[in-house]
Design a protein around this motif. Structure first.
Motif, PDB file in Angstrom:
ATOM      1  N   LEU A 394       0.827  -1.198   0.000  1.00 35.36           N
ATOM      2  CA  LEU A 394       0.000   0.000   0.000  1.00 35.36           C
ATOM      3  C   LEU A 394       0.870   1.260   0.000  1.00 35.36           C
ATOM      4  O   LEU A 394       1.763   1.414   0.830  1.00 35.36           O
ATOM      5  CB  LEU A 394      -0.925   0.014   1.216  1.00 35.36           C
ATOM      6  CG  LEU A 394      -2.088  -0.976   1.205  1.00 35.36           C
ATOM      7  CD1 LEU A 394      -2.857  -0.899   2.518  1.00 35.36           C
ATOM      8  CD2 LEU A 394      -3.022  -0.695   0.030  1.00 35.36           C
ATOM      9  N   ARG A 395       0.554   2.157  -0.950  1.00 29.88           N
ATOM     10  CA  ARG A 395       1.228   3.454  -1.006  1.00 29.88           C
ATOM     11  C   ARG A 395       0.275   4.583  -0.622  1.00 29.88           C
ATOM     12  O   ARG A 395       0.664   5.742  -0.573  1.00 29.88           O
ATOM     13  CB  ARG A 395       1.768   3.690  -2.421  1.00 29.88           C
ATOM     14  CG  ARG A 395       2.810   2.680  -2.849  1.00 29.88           C
ATOM     15  CD  ARG A 395       4.089   2.808  -2.028  1.00 29.88           C
ATOM     16  NE  ARG A 395       5.078   1.810  -2.419  1.00 29.88           N
ATOM     17  CZ  ARG A 395       5.240   0.640  -1.797  1.00 29.88           C
ATOM     18  NH1 ARG A 395       4.457   0.340  -0.753  1.00 29.88           N
ATOM     19  NH2 ARG A 395       6.137  -0.215  -2.197  1.00 29.88           N
ATOM     20  N   GLY A 396      -0.961   4.262  -0.384  1.00 32.11           N
ATOM     21  CA  GLY A 396      -1.942   5.242   0.038  1.00 32.11           C
ATOM     22  C   GLY A 396      -3.220   4.542   0.426  1.00 32.11           C
ATOM     23  O   GLY A 396      -3.585   3.514  -0.142  1.00 32.11           O
ATOM     24  N   GLY A 397      -3.913   5.077   1.423  1.00 37.12           N
ATOM     25  CA  GLY A 397      -5.166   4.492   1.870  1.00 37.12           C
ATOM     26  C   GLY A 397      -4.962   3.544   3.034  1.00 37.12           C
ATOM     27  O   GLY A 397      -4.026   2.743   3.049  1.00 37.12           O
ATOM     28  N   LYS A 398      -5.861   3.642   4.027  1.00 41.87           N
ATOM     29  CA  LYS A 398      -5.784   2.773   5.187  1.00 41.87           C
ATOM     30  C   LYS A 398      -6.623   1.520   4.979  1.00 41.87           C
ATOM     31  O   LYS A 398      -7.590   1.531   4.227  1.00 41.87           O
ATOM     32  CB  LYS A 398      -6.267   3.511   6.433  1.00 41.87           C
ATOM     33  CG  LYS A 398      -5.381   4.665   6.858  1.00 41.87           C
ATOM     34  CD  LYS A 398      -5.908   5.318   8.121  1.00 41.87           C
ATOM     35  CE  LYS A 398      -5.002   6.462   8.565  1.00 41.87           C
ATOM     36  NZ  LYS A 398      -5.501   7.119   9.805  1.00 41.87           N
ATOM     37  N   GLY A 399      -6.255   0.471   5.674  1.00 44.43           N
ATOM     38  CA  GLY A 399      -7.031  -0.762   5.595  1.00 44.43           C
ATOM     39  C   GLY A 399      -6.143  -1.967   5.487  1.00 44.43           C
ATOM     40  O   GLY A 399      -4.989  -1.962   5.928  1.00 44.43           O
ATOM     41  N   ARG A 400      -6.671  -2.996   4.846  1.00 44.35           N
ATOM     42  CA  ARG A 400      -5.974  -4.266   4.764  1.00 44.35           C
ATOM     43  C   ARG A 400      -5.971  -4.736   3.317  1.00 44.35           C
ATOM     44  O   ARG A 400      -6.981  -4.622   2.607  1.00 44.35           O
ATOM     45  CB  ARG A 400      -6.670  -5.296   5.661  1.00 44.35           C
ATOM     46  CG  ARG A 400      -5.760  -6.439   6.063  1.00 44.35           C
ATOM     47  CD  ARG A 400      -6.385  -7.264   7.154  1.00 44.35           C
ATOM     48  NE  ARG A 400      -6.456  -6.591   8.430  1.00 44.35           N
ATOM     49  CZ  ARG A 400      -5.436  -6.429   9.272  1.00 44.35           C
ATOM     50  NH1 ARG A 400      -4.230  -6.872   8.934  1.00 44.35           N
ATOM     51  NH2 ARG A 400      -5.612  -5.826  10.427  1.00 44.35           N
ATOM     52  N   LEU A 401      -4.840  -5.278   2.869  1.00 41.80           N
ATOM     53  CA  LEU A 401      -4.696  -5.732   1.489  1.00 41.80           C
ATOM     54  C   LEU A 401      -4.246  -7.187   1.466  1.00 41.80           C
ATOM     55  O   LEU A 401      -3.270  -7.557   2.121  1.00 41.80           O
ATOM     56  CB  LEU A 401      -3.681  -4.869   0.741  1.00 41.80           C
ATOM     57  CG  LEU A 401      -3.438  -5.221  -0.738  1.00 41.80           C
ATOM     58  CD1 LEU A 401      -4.701  -4.959  -1.552  1.00 41.80           C
ATOM     59  CD2 LEU A 401      -2.262  -4.422  -1.296  1.00 41.80           C
ATOM     60  N   LEU A 402      -4.963  -8.002   0.715  1.00 42.84           N
ATOM     61  CA  LEU A 402      -4.609  -9.392   0.443  1.00 42.84           C
ATOM     62  C   LEU A 402      -4.327  -9.470  -1.047  1.00 42.84           C
ATOM     63  O   LEU A 402      -5.123  -8.964  -1.852  1.00 42.84           O
ATOM     64  CB  LEU A 402      -5.765 -10.312   0.825  1.00 42.84           C
ATOM     65  CG  LEU A 402      -5.510 -11.817   0.886  1.00 42.84           C
ATOM     66  CD1 LEU A 402      -4.636 -12.173   2.089  1.00 42.84           C
ATOM     67  CD2 LEU A 402      -6.841 -12.582   0.962  1.00 42.84           C
ATOM     68  N   ALA A 403      -3.216 -10.091  -1.445  1.00 45.84           N
ATOM     69  CA  ALA A 403      -2.843  -9.997  -2.853  1.00 45.84           C
ATOM     70  C   ALA A 403      -2.093 -11.216  -3.356  1.00 45.84           C
ATOM     71  O   ALA A 403      -1.340 -11.859  -2.608  1.00 45.84           O
ATOM     72  CB  ALA A 403      -1.990  -8.748  -3.078  1.00 45.84           C
ATOM     73  N   ALA A 404      -2.324 -11.497  -4.638  1.00 46.10           N
ATOM     74  CA  ALA A 404      -1.434 -12.313  -5.450  1.00 46.10           C
ATOM     75  C   ALA A 404      -0.933 -11.342  -6.510  1.00 46.10           C
ATOM     76  O   ALA A 404      -1.610 -11.134  -7.530  1.00 46.10           O
ATOM     77  CB  ALA A 404      -2.170 -13.484  -6.083  1.00 46.10           C
ATOM     78  N   PRO A 405       0.194 -10.693  -6.285  1.00 47.33           N
ATOM     79  CA  PRO A 405       0.604  -9.575  -7.135  1.00 47.33           C
ATOM     80  C   PRO A 405       0.576  -9.927  -8.622  1.00 47.33           C
ATOM     81  O   PRO A 405       1.090 -10.959  -9.045  1.00 47.33           O
ATOM     82  CB  PRO A 405       2.029  -9.272  -6.649  1.00 47.33           C
ATOM     83  CG  PRO A 405       1.988  -9.653  -5.198  1.00 47.33           C
ATOM     84  CD  PRO A 405       1.124 -10.886  -5.168  1.00 47.33           C
ATOM     85  N   GLY A 406      -0.064  -9.042  -9.383  1.00 44.94           N
ATOM     86  CA  GLY A 406      -0.209  -9.255 -10.808  1.00 44.94           C
ATOM     87  C   GLY A 406      -1.380 -10.120 -11.193  1.00 44.94           C
ATOM     88  O   GLY A 406      -1.729 -10.213 -12.372  1.00 44.94           O
ATOM     89  N   GLU A 407      -2.034 -10.760 -10.212  1.00 42.56           N
ATOM     90  CA  GLU A 407      -3.169 -11.630 -10.498  1.00 42.56           C
ATOM     91  C   GLU A 407      -4.453 -11.152  -9.831  1.00 42.56           C
ATOM     92  O   GLU A 407      -5.503 -11.047 -10.472  1.00 42.56           O
ATOM     93  CB  GLU A 407      -2.869 -13.060 -10.035  1.00 42.56           C
ATOM     94  CG  GLU A 407      -4.013 -14.019 -10.304  1.00 42.56           C
ATOM     95  CD  GLU A 407      -3.743 -15.421  -9.780  1.00 42.56           C
ATOM     96  OE1 GLU A 407      -4.587 -16.302 -10.009  1.00 42.56           O
ATOM     97  OE2 GLU A 407      -2.694 -15.626  -9.131  1.00 42.56           O
ATOM     98  N   ALA A 408      -4.418 -10.867  -8.535  1.00 39.92           N
ATOM     99  CA  ALA A 408      -5.632 -10.478  -7.823  1.00 39.92           C
ATOM    100  C   ALA A 408      -5.266  -9.675  -6.578  1.00 39.92           C
ATOM    101  O   ALA A 408      -4.249  -9.940  -5.926  1.00 39.92           O
ATOM    102  CB  ALA A 408      -6.447 -11.705  -7.436  1.00 39.92           C
ATOM    103  N   TYR A 409      -6.148  -8.730  -6.247  1.00 39.08           N
ATOM    104  CA  TYR A 409      -5.971  -7.881  -5.075  1.00 39.08           C
ATOM    105  C   TYR A 409      -7.332  -7.729  -4.387  1.00 39.08           C
ATOM    106  O   TYR A 409      -8.358  -7.568  -5.046  1.00 39.08           O
ATOM    107  CB  TYR A 409      -5.459  -6.491  -5.473  1.00 39.08           C
ATOM    108  CG  TYR A 409      -4.167  -6.510  -6.232  1.00 39.08           C
ATOM    109  CD1 TYR A 409      -2.949  -6.319  -5.595  1.00 39.08           C
ATOM    110  CD2 TYR A 409      -4.167  -6.709  -7.622  1.00 39.08           C
ATOM    111  CE1 TYR A 409      -1.754  -6.325  -6.316  1.00 39.08           C
ATOM    112  CE2 TYR A 409      -2.985  -6.726  -8.346  1.00 39.08           C
ATOM    113  CZ  TYR A 409      -1.781  -6.545  -7.686  1.00 39.08           C
ATOM    114  OH  TYR A 409      -0.601  -6.561  -8.391  1.00 39.08           O
ATOM    115  N   ALA A 410      -7.338  -7.780  -3.057  1.00 37.43           N
ATOM    116  CA  ALA A 410      -8.561  -7.561  -2.285  1.00 37.43           C
ATOM    117  C   ALA A 410      -8.219  -6.622  -1.138  1.00 37.43           C
ATOM    118  O   ALA A 410      -7.311  -6.909  -0.346  1.00 37.43           O
ATOM    119  CB  ALA A 410      -9.111  -8.876  -1.749  1.00 37.43           C
TER     120      ALA A 410
END
Length: 476
Positions: A394-410
């Motif tokens: 994350l470079r901006g915005g608060k919260g939580r990130l779950l990711a498969a970089p380049g495939e999917a982000y939640a």
């Protein structure tokens, strides 16, 4: 020490796992999954596999008395779970129950009325059980109990509901110990001449023998079911439960199933909140926590390569918001299992329509289950077994990130009324959607081409919380 843990995990995963179902013929075919009970996912042991598909266990379920309380209509209950999109429930074996005044719970399903307790042991002909009816005979099994337990599992399996069977629970005080069949006052053998906090510690060989025999019987009777896993003990960090005793029970489960066709997962309840899981038996595959908000327990135990669950919530009032947020936050942190303790299920309202009010120490009801259904749909549409917690992106915005970089982000946040998230993404074609967890409303993001580098997503206005899904759909 950790190398031994990782070796044990490898053995467990190898024994329990196969792979995903056979793909189309145009794709090279890998090994097929092993038919059998819910298991650790073969490609990512932090998640689970059931009926050939990755699964997250997500529910808002009753207070564990569905089988032991003979007055509870579990068929209506399971129908309600299926209707509301829930895929999991947790039940107690009957070695423990509560009184109606315990914990200020209104119409507590875990507190059967007089004469309504069912448990593995049969009743004798000697009157005198503390809550009505005859005392128990700890040398005989109750056929009616096992019929009901199997009927429950059968009905749950037909409706796609996985069952966590918690074998034991500590006695928090004399109120619950007074009602246990293992209390010497309640059985004709006079076994259980111990205090409430002295039951699960290997100090009383007669009690330990009864507990081991119960585990063998239950595990043997239920071996044929696939929609089942065992939890050793609810909240063993209370009531004098020792780690050595928990390891003994795990050994009994493993030894019993060694000569049976199927192997079931074993869960251990580690702590309220968060703690590092240590000293557990190598056969333990799931690490459960209660009241795990914030979901630090997932991060603290990430390197142990086991599914981490939050299998009890509560004590945040009766509104939906705290428990909805807790579920979203826990699963977006990489958790594998979430169970809201739902007090809207009662004997009079087994369909979950009882209105929960104070002082009951939790919430629940149809509206919360609808919100958790949105969570389940959101998560199961993602390739979550290939994703990981990725807040460092994350470079901006608060919260939580779950990711498969380049495939999917939640992404998910429970702050503010608008959010702008930014993170780096490889070049490609993507699409997405904003999801409102409160209402279930979905606002699509049309397919777009991203040149690579920092991507920016500004949300619509929302109430209480919002989630974002971005998935790759092709290359530029």
């Amino acid at each position: 020490m950790l190398s031994g843990v990782f070796a044990a995990i490898a053995l467990i995963t190898a024994a329990a796992a196969g792979s995903l179902p056979a793909p189309p013929r145009s794709v090279p075919q890998g090994p097929r999954p092993m038919a059998g009970p819910i298991q650790v996912h073969p490609e990512n042991p932090r998640y689970l596999l059931y009926r050939g598909k990755p699964i997250l266990l997500i529910t808002s379920a009753e207070h564990y008395g569905a089988v032991l309380n003979s007055a509870f209509d579990f068929r209506q209950y399971l129908a309600a779970l299926q209707r509301d999109g829930m895929n999991y429930t947790r039940i107690f074996s009957g070695a423990y129950c509560e009184s109606p005044t315990d914990f200020n719970i209104q119409e507590n399903t875990l507190a059967p009325e007089s004469g309504r307790l069912l448990c593995p042991w049969a009743r004798s002909e000697t009157p005198g059980y503390a809550n009505g009816g005859s005392k128990f005979d700890l040398t005989r099994w109750d056929a009616a109990y096992f019929r009901r337990l199997k009927d429950f599992l059968t009905e749950a399996g037909r409706r796609g509901v996985v069952v966590e069977l918690t074998l034991f629970c500590p006695f928090y005080g004399d109120s619950s110990w007074r009602l246990s069949p293992m209390n010497a006052a309640n059985n004709i053998q006079g076994i259980g001449k111990a205090g409430a906090h002295d039951v699960y510690n290997l100090k009383h060989p007669d009690l330990t023998r009864v507990q081991e025999e119960m585990v063998r019987k239950v595990v043997t009777e239920l071996n044929g079911f696939d929609n089942l896993f065992y939890e050793i003990c609810n909240e063993p960090y209370f009531g004098g439960v020792t780690l050595e005793w928990q390891r003994r029970i795990a050994e009994v489960i493993v030894a019993t199933e060694a000569s049976l066709p199927k192997r079931h997962l074993i869960a251990q309840n580690i702590a309220n909140g968060s703690a590092r899981a240590e000293g557990f038996h190598p056969s333990v595959s799931l690490l459960n926590f209660h009241y795990a908000a914030p979901p630090d327990a997932v991060k603290v135990n990430w390197d142990l390569n086991r599914p981490v669950g939050c299998d009890e919530t509560g004590f945040k009032g009766t509104r939906d918001l705290p428990y909805r947020r807790e579920g979203w936050d826990f699963l977006l942190a990489g958790g594998a299992l979430y169970n809201n303790l739902d007090y809207s299920f009662t004997v009079r309202r087994p369909d979950g329509t009882h209105t929960v009010t104070d002082p009951t120490p939790g919430g629940g009801g149809p509206s919360l289950r609808a919100q958790l259904k949105t969570l389940s749909q959101f998560m199961h549409a993602l390739p979550f077994t290939r994703m990981r917690p990725a807040n460092e992106l994350l470079r901006g915005g608060k919260g939580r990130l779950l990711a498969a970089p380049g495939e999917a982000y939640a992404a998910y946040t429970l702050e503010g009324t608008r959010v702008t998230w930014q993170w780096e993404m490889p070049a490609g074609r993507y699409r997405g959607e904003w999801v409102h967890p409160l209402t279930g409303k979905v606002e699509p993001i049309a397919a777009f081409d991203h040149p690579g580098g920092l991507a920016k997503f500004s949300s619509p206005e929302y109430t209480e919380d919002i989630a974002l899904k971005i998935v790759r759909v092709g290359r530029r």
